[in-house]
Design an enzyme around this catalytic site. Structure first.
Site, mmCIF file in Angstrom:
data_model
loop_
_atom_site.group_PDB
_atom_site.id
_atom_site.type_symbol
_atom_site.label_atom_id
_atom_site.label_comp_id
_atom_site.label_asym_id
_atom_site.label_seq_id
_atom_site.Cartn_x
_atom_site.Cartn_y
_atom_site.Cartn_z
ATOM 1 N N HIS A 1 0.823 -1.227 0.000
ATOM 2 C CA HIS A 1 0.000 0.000 0.000
ATOM 3 C C HIS A 1 0.857 1.277 0.000
ATOM 4 O O HIS A 1 0.749 2.111 -0.883
ATOM 5 C CB HIS A 1 -0.884 0.060 1.260
HETATM 6 C C1 BDR Z 1 -2.823 1.439 5.224
HETATM 7 O O1 BDR Z 1 -3.128 1.044 6.555
HETATM 8 C C2 BDR Z 1 -1.953 0.774 7.256
HETATM 9 O O2 BDR Z 1 -2.068 -0.377 8.046
HETATM 10 C C3 BDR Z 1 -0.857 0.648 6.247
HETATM 11 O O3 BDR Z 1 0.389 1.067 6.797
HETATM 12 C C4 BDR Z 1 -1.317 1.542 5.127
HETATM 13 O O4 BDR Z 1 -0.906 2.873 5.351
HETATM 14 C C5 BDR Z 1 -3.447 0.436 4.279
HETATM 15 O O5 BDR Z 1 -4.854 0.490 4.377
#
Ligand code: BDR
Ligand code: CA
Length: 334
Positions: free
Chosen positions: A260
């Site tokens: 992500h």
């Molecule tokens: C986002 O949520 C967090 O757990 C990750 O670091 C990322 O920024 C993904 O939905």
């Protein structure tokens, strides 16, 4: 080459750490500071992880400020099941390094960095938006120093951890709303896109074969990040990194892992990897079932003008090129 001046705001976190690996290697970026926020784990841990990762990557020149420990109006929410209790399941630094930590809090640090900058700065926000919203609320005069805010979060028909909302919005939806309506160009990398920004087990093996400290670090935490859905019989003890069963760790190595935060960073490095479109966007803050859901008006129900469309939504990414960029970044550390 003209560099893009950026500040990174993060809740380090496995994929935040991978995003730092990507960002801190790039000649295209001039990173003038990093701020931390509570999110994946508490702010003490996200700050410690950020300081240690930057030091490990050889970037002691970048100053880091500790940010908000709680969302603007809510109790904290963590994702330690996904990232581990420390936030970096799969890796332990022998010693903590804090020389890169400044004494200012994140909001004052952001404010002074922006005021001192002779050009507009892009903010790369890969955690909940608490620091950024507080900055805009308390120091609106810095708005015109912000070129754009690029955010990991939003979704239009799926979510994590809830059915409809993404973690970084769900943690602090009030902060999201302040940022979304601040009148600053706002770009989001939604979950629908990051679900396609995956690294395959074969590509992780390529990392392992590089056999350098940074490649080993990246591969180890990616393998642990695969453990997104732990069944109760796979957790041996209570909470904790070491307590995931060997079988589950092995199975995680066969999974596609979603990058992500690195995908979000990739947009600032090379926007040509993405397609995008502008929409009107707001967020649910009072829903019984839907708090944190981002309403992105893809059907043009609200008939908003171009000027009222407050979100540039990233809609697709060239996965192959993105992974090449990531692998190339890891190689740069030698
Ligand atoms: C986002 O949520 C967090 O757990 C990750 O670091 C990322 O920024 C993904 O939905
Ligand atoms: Ca994050």
């Amino acid at each position: 080459m003209s560099k893009e001046r950026v500040i990174i705001d993060c809740d380090t976190g496995i994929d935040d750490a991978l995003a730092l690996v990507l960002a801190l290697s790039r000649p295209e970026l001039d990173i003038i500071g990093i701020t931390t926020v509570a999110g994946n784990v508490d702010v003490e841990n996200t700050t410690r992880n950020t300081c240690n990762v930057c030091h490990f990557l050889g970037r002691d020149d970048i100053r880091i400020a500790k940010g908000e420990s709680k969302p603007l109006e809510r109790e904290s929410l963590k994702a330690s099941g996904v990232h581990g209790v420390s936030g970096l399941r799969g890796w332990t630094f022998e010693k903590n390094y804090t020389d890169n930590l400044v004494s200012q809090d994140a909001v004052s640090f952001l404010c002074s960095l922006l005021k001192e900058s002779d050009e507009a700065v892009s903010i790369l926000a890969i955690g909940p938006l608490t620091n950024i919203a507080k900055l805009l609320r308390e120091h609106p005069e810095v708005k015109d120093k912000i070129r754009k805010i690029v955010f990991m979060g939003t979704s239009y028909h799926c979510g994590n951890p809830t059915s409809l909302s993404t973690f970084n919005v769900l943690v602090d939806p009030e902060a999201f709303r302040i940022v979304a309506f601040a009148g600053i160009p706002f770009v989001s990398c939604p979950l629908e896109l990051t679900k396609t920004a995956v690294i395959t087990p074969e590509e992780v093996k390529m990392l392992e074969q590089m056999n350098t400290p940074v490649a080993t670090f990246a591969a180890s935490i990616i393998n642990s990040y695969g453990i997104t859905k732990i069944k109760s019989d796979e957790v041996i003890g209570g909470e904790g990194e070491e307590e995931i069963s060997e079988n589950r760790l092995k199975a995680a190595k066969e999974e596609l892992v979603t990058l992500h935060d690195p995908a979000t960073v990739a947009y600032v490095i090379d926007p040509s990897l993405f397609t995008s479109a502008k929409y009107y966007c707001d967020v649910e803050t009072k829903g019984e079932l839907t708090t944190g859901f981002t309403l992105i008006d893809k059907n043009d129900y609200y008939k908003k003008s171009d000027a009222e469309r407050n979100l540039t939504l990233l809609e697709s990414i060239d996965r192959e090129k993105f992974i090449s960029l990531f692998l190339d970044s890891v190689r740069r550390y030698g």
